[in-house]
Design a protein around this motif. Sequence first.
Motif, short mmCIF file in Angstrom:
data_model
loop_
_atom_site.label_atom_id
_atom_site.label_comp_id
_atom_site.label_asym_id
_atom_site.label_seq_id
_atom_site.Cartn_x
_atom_site.Cartn_y
_atom_site.Cartn_z
N ARG A 2 0.86 -1.20 0.00
CA ARG A 2 0.00 0.00 0.00
C ARG A 2 0.89 1.24 0.00
O ARG A 2 1.72 1.42 0.89
CB ARG A 2 -0.92 0.02 1.23
CG ARG A 2 -2.09 -0.96 1.11
CD ARG A 2 -2.88 -1.03 2.40
NE ARG A 2 -3.47 0.24 2.78
CZ ARG A 2 -4.61 0.73 2.27
NH1 ARG A 2 -5.25 0.06 1.33
NH2 ARG A 2 -5.10 1.86 2.70
N MET A 4 1.12 5.50 -0.27
CA MET A 4 0.42 6.78 -0.13
C MET A 4 1.29 7.87 -0.75
O MET A 4 2.48 7.96 -0.46
CB MET A 4 0.15 7.11 1.33
CG MET A 4 -0.54 8.47 1.54
SD MET A 4 -0.87 8.82 3.30
CE MET A 4 -2.15 7.62 3.66
N ILE A 26 -2.91 5.52 -2.54
CA ILE A 26 -3.75 6.49 -1.84
C ILE A 26 -3.19 7.86 -2.20
O ILE A 26 -2.03 8.17 -1.90
CB ILE A 26 -3.68 6.27 -0.32
CG1 ILE A 26 -4.08 4.84 0.04
CG2 ILE A 26 -4.57 7.29 0.41
CD1 ILE A 26 -3.64 4.42 1.43
N THR A 28 -3.27 12.04 -2.14
CA THR A 28 -3.78 13.21 -1.43
C THR A 28 -3.38 14.48 -2.18
O THR A 28 -2.39 14.51 -2.90
CB THR A 28 -3.23 13.30 0.01
OG1 THR A 28 -1.89 13.81 -0.01
CG2 THR A 28 -3.27 11.95 0.70
N LYS A 54 -4.56 5.80 10.20
CA LYS A 54 -5.77 5.02 9.90
C LYS A 54 -5.65 4.26 8.58
O LYS A 54 -6.13 3.13 8.45
CB LYS A 54 -6.99 5.94 9.86
CG LYS A 54 -7.48 6.37 11.23
CD LYS A 54 -8.70 7.27 11.13
CE LYS A 54 -9.20 7.64 12.53
NZ LYS A 54 -10.36 8.59 12.48
N LYS A 55 -5.01 4.86 7.59
CA LYS A 55 -4.86 4.21 6.28
C LYS A 55 -3.78 3.12 6.29
O LYS A 55 -3.81 2.20 5.48
CB LYS A 55 -4.52 5.25 5.22
CG LYS A 55 -5.65 6.22 4.91
CD LYS A 55 -6.82 5.52 4.23
CE LYS A 55 -7.90 6.49 3.83
NZ LYS A 55 -9.07 5.81 3.20
#
Length: 275
Positions: A2, A4, A26, A28, A54-55
């Motif tokens: 994962r 980000m 993810i 942003t 949280k992610k």
Amino acid sequence: MRVMIIGASGQLGYELSKVLQTHDPIKTYVSQEIAGGIKLDLTDYHSVEDFIIKKKPDVVINAAAFTDVDGCEVNKEKAFKINAEAVKHLVRASRVIEAYLVHVSTDYVFDGIKGLYREDDIPNPINYYGLTKLLGEAYVLSYDDSLIVRTSGVFRDKGFPIYAYKTLKEGKEVLAFKGYYSPISAKKLAEAINELITYRKSGIIHVAGERISRYELALKIKELYNLSGKVIEVDNIKGWIARRPFDSSLDISKAKKILSIDFYSIDDNLRFMVI
């Protein structure tokens, strides 16, 4: 894995989103909305930490920064909050979830006196942008599972090469600062970071293009596209507020030994201008 991407709406963030799409990253953004992205105010430090924890990404890539060099001189509070203080909270959150943190920094942490700076050369910024980015680096280096990627003159749809191309195409004069740097396309930088993630290196690495003056680069673009405008080399650009390092070029020999791709060739990088 994962991943980000902090700052996915910028030039590098956009290319990172493409090269990492198999990982369904993810993404942003701060103000410029992007498809599938999540708005995240980097100066809301509690929300930033909460969001990351949280992610639970395995990798956090910080491609966000206040990069307007003159703007940093004028709005020092904003520059400090985004380029330094926010990084501290990215580090804190990454440490909690044991994520690998990749932080993108700049050649402007150096004073530009000697050029071809190595990773272990002592930084000495001469403008506030460089200072805040150096402070951000200090926070990142406090975390063992992190990598600082210093780069130079990133371009895609903006930056000096784009300005030179468009101005020359209109038959106008390009004012080229008499100084050297190591420009790299956002695409090539993203590809390099994608490979570096797999090695999980720590510390600092310089990933940038070949050393070249802006004058030489503009002449190369003029010749490559057979453009009619004129290139003029100048000692300073009218309207600049912040001092610029004369030769902020980076020594990329370490990255050349590690990476399998050609990320540095000027001719290859110019192929990825969005014009």
